[in-house]
Design an enzyme around this catalytic site. Structure first.
Site, PDB file in Angstrom:
ATOM      1  N   LEU A 138      29.775  19.251  41.080  1.00  0.00           N
ATOM      2  CA  LEU A 138      30.821  18.228  41.127  1.00  0.00           C
ATOM      3  C   LEU A 138      31.599  18.253  42.431  1.00  0.00           C
ATOM      4  CD1 LEU A 138      32.022  16.114  39.038  1.00  0.00           C
ATOM      5  CD2 LEU A 138      30.232  17.583  38.160  1.00  0.00           C
ATOM      6  N   ASN A 154      27.293  39.871  28.115  1.00  0.00           N
ATOM      7  CA  ASN A 154      26.533  38.622  28.090  1.00  0.00           C
ATOM      8  C   ASN A 154      25.205  38.892  28.789  1.00  0.00           C
ATOM      9  OD1 ASN A 154      25.494  36.054  28.254  1.00  0.00           O
ATOM     10  ND2 ASN A 154      27.280  35.136  29.215  1.00  0.00           N
ATOM     11  N   LYS A 176      26.031  40.384  32.374  1.00  0.00           N
ATOM     12  CA  LYS A 176      27.441  40.277  32.758  1.00  0.00           C
ATOM     13  C   LYS A 176      28.251  41.182  31.851  1.00  0.00           C
ATOM     14  CE  LYS A 176      28.009  35.473  34.212  1.00  0.00           C
ATOM     15  NZ  LYS A 176      28.596  34.198  33.809  1.00  0.00           N
ATOM     16  N   ASN A 233      39.458  22.692  37.102  1.00  0.00           N
ATOM     17  CA  ASN A 233      39.661  22.592  38.550  1.00  0.00           C
ATOM     18  C   ASN A 233      39.520  21.203  39.161  1.00  0.00           C
ATOM     19  OD1 ASN A 233      40.001  25.513  39.444  1.00  0.00           O
ATOM     20  ND2 ASN A 233      38.145  25.650  38.193  1.00  0.00           N
ATOM     21  N   ASP A 252      27.622  31.615  19.906  1.00  0.00           N
ATOM     22  CA  ASP A 252      28.098  30.349  20.478  1.00  0.00           C
ATOM     23  C   ASP A 252      28.161  29.238  19.435  1.00  0.00           C
ATOM     24  OD1 ASP A 252      28.223  31.529  22.939  1.00  0.00           O
ATOM     25  OD2 ASP A 252      26.923  30.092  23.952  1.00  0.00           O
TER      26      ASP A 252
END
Length: 397
Positions: free
Chosen positions: A282, A8, A15, A332, A146
């Protein structure tokens, strides 16, 4: 068995994961940051050992050489010959690509032609492709887009109510993003449900700093919340999501900002950051939400927009078999999942607060009697890139 490098490449970053297929076992992974800077950071993890160095990395070619040398110097592989194929994430495939594709000179040219649709991302992705082709010219390489998963959308889902020539001449339409993630979790959901993907109606909620919701019917994306760009759809970390387009000239008139400056506000200064007044993260907002009214409002707006898309897409598919939560927040945040799911019981969605009290773990969180299942599935875009790379490279996995 095959060793696949999943890549990526960003404008100043790279990455990577080296994945053993078909086991989907990550042998090594790492990140190169601040490429082009004198204090670039190279970090790699293999066999539980982490290594990090700060050094000058002039360009992506140097980064790729460092990456490959680190794999041999740490003994992860003995030689470059042990890398069977390389899979590259490419953000935008336009209407050219409805699937991942083996990279050829012609494919590179087509990706370049549609780079104006993703000027921040596609050129960086291409830089990564060129750097690897320079060093590993004989190894098969695959581009994984994508947008490709969403090319199955019907015209009624992707067309904007604008003059037809805008679409025909400029390619203005809904494209959608996060397709690699939505595809991965939909396939995983089918495995967990024990039902063929071709018989399922799924809503996939990829919720991270960027967020999108996708309706998946019979294994195909039939609608998605992001649009021509990733700015459209639900409220996100710093992105506004859908707004009245007439606000753009209005804001320009009131503030004296240019169109590009307003666009920058919508992309980088809006969303949860603007609503809360202090953070796009968040976790920070949840922490303050009990004592800070704006933080609580931000959570309600964020969850409420996704809640609306779930109702809309369930109606579009004439029913629903499962909701999937994935990506950083989706996997999460107990609070966000709770806010999204509350009030959906009329649709046959009965979720268990005890089961929902989990983070980063693959798990059903619905009551056994719930007609609609609710599943947390950690996304693995690199594994999807590796799977497509194996498939298109003709490797025996």
């Amino acid at each position: 068995m095959s060793n696949v490098l999943a890549i990526n490449a960003g404008s100043s970053s790279l990455k990577f994961q080296l994945i053993k297929m078909p086991e989907e076992q990550v042998i090594a992974k790492g990140l190169v940051e601040r490429i082009g800077m004198p204090d670039a950071i190279f970090s790699v993890e293999a066999d539980g050992e982490k290594d990090k160095k700060v050094t000058e990395i002039a360009d992506h070619s140097v980064a790729v050489k460092m990456l490959l040398e680190s794999l041999t110097s740490t003994g992860v592989i003995q030689s470059f010959d042990e890398i069977d194929a390389v899979g590259h994430r490419v953000v935008h495939g336009g209407e050219y690509f409805s699937d991942s594709v083996l990279i050829t000179d012609e494919i590179i040219q087509q990706i370049e032609e549609i780079s104006e649709l993703a000027p921040l991302h596609n050129p960086a992705n291409l830089t990564g492709i060129h750097a690897f082709k320079e060093i590993l010219p004989e190894i098969p390489m695959v581009a994984v887009f994508d947008t490709a998963f969403h090319q199955s959308m019907p015209e009624a889902s992707y067309m904007y109510s604008l003059p037809r020539e805008y679409y025909e001449e400029y390619g203005i339409r809904k494209y959608g993003f996060h397709g690699t993630s939505h595809k991965y979790v939909s396939e995983r959901a089918a495995d967990l449900l024990g039902v063929p993907l071709s018989n399922l109606r799924l809503i996939s909620c990829h919720i991270g700093n960027g967020a999108s919701v996708t309706a998946i019917k019979d294994g195909e994306s039939i609608d998605t919340s992001m649009g021509f760009t990733p700015l459209a759809g639900v409220t996100m970390g710093t992105r506004s999501g859908n707004i009245d387009p007439a606000l753009i000239p209005y804001i320009m008139d009131k503030t004296g900002k240019t169109a590009d400056e307003v666009l920058n506000v919508l992309n980088k200064e809006s969303g949860m950051l603007a609503l809360s007044g202090f953070s796009s993260d968040l976790r920070d907002i949840e922490e303050k939400s009990e004592t800070d009214a704006r933080a609580e409002l931000a959570l309600d707006v964020f969850a409420g927009r996704i809640h609306k898309y779930i109702g809309s897409y369930a109606a579009k598919m004439n029913g629903l078999d499962a909701i999937i939560f994935t990506a950083g927040v989706g996997e999460n945040s107990v609070t966000i999942r709770e806010k999204i799911l509350t009030g959906l019981e009329f649709m046959g969605i009965y979720w268990d607060p005890k089961l929902n009290d989990v983070r980063g773990k693959e798990q059903f969180i619905n009551y056994p009697h719930s007609p609609v299942k609710v599943i947390i599935i950690p996304t693995n875009e690199e594994a999807m890139i590796a799977k497509d790379t194996v498939r298109l490279s003709g490797l025996n996995s």
